[in-house]
Design an enzyme around this catalytic site. Structure first.
Site, PDB file in Angstrom:
ATOM      1  N   ARG A 111       0.833  -1.208   0.000  1.00 36.71           N
ATOM      2  CA  ARG A 111       0.000   0.000   0.000  1.00 36.71           C
ATOM      3  C   ARG A 111       0.868   1.259   0.000  1.00 36.71           C
ATOM      4  NH1 ARG A 111      -3.030  -2.482  -2.293  1.00 36.71           N
ATOM      5  NH2 ARG A 111      -4.759  -3.626  -1.412  1.00 36.71           N
ATOM      6  N   GLU A 150       2.045   1.510  -3.473  1.00 35.39           N
ATOM      7  CA  GLU A 150       0.916   1.959  -4.287  1.00 35.39           C
ATOM      8  C   GLU A 150       0.701   3.469  -4.143  1.00 35.39           C
ATOM      9  OE1 GLU A 150      -3.423   0.110  -4.984  1.00 35.39           O
ATOM     10  OE2 GLU A 150      -3.100   0.844  -2.940  1.00 35.39           O
ATOM     11  N   SER A 164      17.156  13.051  -3.145  1.00 37.63           N
ATOM     12  CA  SER A 164      18.121  12.020  -2.781  1.00 37.63           C
ATOM     13  C   SER A 164      17.502  11.024  -1.816  1.00 37.63           C
ATOM     14  CB  SER A 164      19.342  12.657  -2.116  1.00 37.63           C
ATOM     15  OG  SER A 164      20.213  11.667  -1.621  1.00 37.63           O
TER      16      SER A 164
END
EC number: 4.2.1.104
Length: 193
Positions: free
Chosen positions: A121, A124, A147
């Site tokens: 998740r 996602e 970075s």
């Protein structure tokens, strides 16, 4: 030897580099099996101490995410922080503390981790909002990237407007601008010469 390790420790062994049996570079050679065993022992010491990652972060003077990375073998322990870790987790052996300082960490990950619901998740969310975040970073900072080396990550919670617990993840990375690759600025010898 792998069969003697707990299942959680075996999952820490990277699968992306199957031919990598150990890594050496001005450090003590450490097999991946040995690292997984060390991680298991250090996490057991943490569990026995009843300290949270937030508690450890406070004791060590690092972010909670970095404290977790140290215990998981994903960050190198400095001598200064080793003294603080010794005080916070006295059950960690001298050999493990020495190995955490003298071995270079494995910063890769097992691809199986993406099957874990929380990790997936988070992945996602980054992919869903990634293009928008890139546009905002470019607008505010210019052409470049954030970075992940000069980087801080901290995880916490807040309370939402309906009283629900909410997760707050802060990424704090140095902005690295892309440069125009002028030949006159290139100090390396050209392979074309």
């Amino acid at each position: 030897m792998l069969s003697q390790l707990p299942r959680a420790a075996i999952r820490l062994l990277p699968r992306r580099q199957p031919n990598l049996h150990c890594y050496r570079y001005h450090s003590k050679p450490t097999s991946l099996t040995a690292q997984a065993g060390r991680v298991h022992r250090v996490l057991s010491a943490k569990a026995d101490s009843n300290l949270t990652y937030d508690d450890l972060a406070t004791c060590l003077g690092v972010t909670n995410t970095y404290a977790a990375q140290l215990l998981l073998g994903q960050a190198k322990l400095t001598p200064e922080t080793a003294k603080k870790l010794r005080a916070a987790l006295p059950a960690v052996s001298d050999d493990d503390l020495e190995d955490m300082q003298n071995s270079f960490p494995m910063r890769s990950y097992d691809d199986e981790i993406l099957k874990e619901p929380h990790v997936y998740r988070t992945y996602e969310a980054i992919t869903h909002y990634g293009e928008a975040m890139k546009a905002i970073i470019n607008e505010q900072c210019g052409d470049g990237i954030m970075s992940a080396i000069d980087f801080y990550c901290d995880v916490g919670t807040s309370i939402g407007k309906h009283g629900e617990k909410r997760v707050v993840i802060t990424f704090n990375g140095k902005f690295l601008p892309f440069i125009e690759q002028k030949a006159e600025d290139n100090g390396a010898m050209s392979p074309r010469d």
